[in-house]
Design a protein around this motif. Structure first.
Motif, PDB file in Angstrom:
ATOM      1  N   PHE A 129      -1.449  34.011  40.968  1.00 10.36           N
ATOM      2  CA  PHE A 129      -1.876  32.630  40.725  1.00 10.36           C
ATOM      3  C   PHE A 129      -2.472  32.499  39.325  1.00 10.36           C
ATOM      4  N   TYR A 171      -2.433  29.007  36.886  1.00 11.81           N
ATOM      5  CA  TYR A 171      -3.027  27.979  37.752  1.00 11.81           C
ATOM      6  C   TYR A 171      -4.554  28.042  37.691  1.00 11.81           C
ATOM      7  N   ASP A 172      -5.195  26.974  38.150  1.00 12.10           N
ATOM      8  CA  ASP A 172      -6.634  26.787  37.981  1.00 12.10           C
ATOM      9  C   ASP A 172      -7.402  27.084  39.272  1.00 12.10           C
ATOM     10  N   GLU A 194       4.216  22.579  46.854  1.00 11.90           N
ATOM     11  CA  GLU A 194       3.703  21.429  46.103  1.00 11.90           C
ATOM     12  C   GLU A 194       3.042  20.443  47.065  1.00 11.90           C
ATOM     13  N   PRO A 249      -2.017  20.447  42.366  1.00 15.13           N
ATOM     14  CA  PRO A 249      -1.148  21.547  42.796  1.00 15.13           C
ATOM     15  C   PRO A 249      -1.883  22.891  42.907  1.00 15.13           C
ATOM     16  N   SER A 250      -2.768  23.197  41.963  1.00 17.90           N
ATOM     17  CA  SER A 250      -3.492  24.479  42.024  1.00 17.90           C
ATOM     18  C   SER A 250      -4.304  24.598  43.309  1.00 17.90           C
ATOM     19  N   LEU A 263       3.183  30.147  45.552  1.00 16.87           N
ATOM     20  CA  LEU A 263       3.050  29.478  44.256  1.00 16.87           C
ATOM     21  C   LEU A 263       4.012  28.295  44.148  1.00 16.87           C
ATOM     22  N   ASP A 264       5.014  28.263  45.040  1.00 17.07           N
ATOM     23  CA  ASP A 264       6.028  27.207  44.964  1.00 17.07           C
ATOM     24  C   ASP A 264       5.665  25.962  45.756  1.00 17.07           C
ATOM     25  N   ALA A 317      -9.772  24.119  40.349  1.00 17.48           N
ATOM     26  CA  ALA A 317      -9.225  22.765  40.547  1.00 17.48           C
ATOM     27  C   ALA A 317      -9.993  22.035  41.650  1.00 17.48           C
ATOM     28  N   ALA A 326       0.047  33.116  36.567  1.00 19.69           N
ATOM     29  CA  ALA A 326       0.955  31.976  36.402  1.00 19.69           C
ATOM     30  C   ALA A 326       0.257  30.797  35.716  1.00 19.69           C
ATOM     31  N   HIS A 348      -3.911  22.923  46.135  1.00 18.66           N
ATOM     32  CA  HIS A 348      -2.993  22.929  47.275  1.00 18.66           C
ATOM     33  C   HIS A 348      -2.442  24.338  47.521  1.00 18.66           C
ATOM     34  N   LYS A 349      -2.034  25.011  46.463  1.00 20.72           N
ATOM     35  CA  LYS A 349      -1.466  26.368  46.572  1.00 20.72           C
ATOM     36  C   LYS A 349      -2.516  27.337  47.116  1.00 20.72           C
TER      37      LYS A 349
END
Length: 96
Positions: A57, A62-63, A26, A33-34, A23-24, A66, A60, A36-37
């Protein structure tokens, strides 16, 4: 200690902390970012660990949907890869 014991260590589940590290990460470019993670976790985790990652995910915020600049989401980017199907299933299920 027989060979069997050794195998269990290799197949050992990784801890939640290690999974949360994904999750960290970038992006170094314009990738959302979503997205990429998700891609990093897909490349770095086995299916069962990826399933746990997706839970974190979503928690937290995130999408899962995305898209990159070309309009591709996670599923579109990995669907032609040989081992992608179970990962895609996890994301589809989590989107519901």
């Amino acid at each position: 200690m027989g060979k069997k014991d050794k195998k269990q260590v290799i197949g050992e589940e990784i801890g939640d902390d290690k999974i949360r590290l994904f999750l960290d990460v970038e992006p170094a470019d314009a990738t959302p970012p979503s997205l990429h993670k998700l891609i990093k976790a897909y490349r770095g985790l086995r299916v069962d660990d990826f399933e746990r990652f997706v839970r974190f995910f979503v928690e937290a915020g995130y999408d899962l949907s995305a898209k990159d600049a070309q309009g591709h989401d996670f599923i579109a980017l990995i669907q032609d890869q040989r081992l992608a199907e179970p990962y895609i299933e996890i994301v589809r299920t989590a989107r519901r």
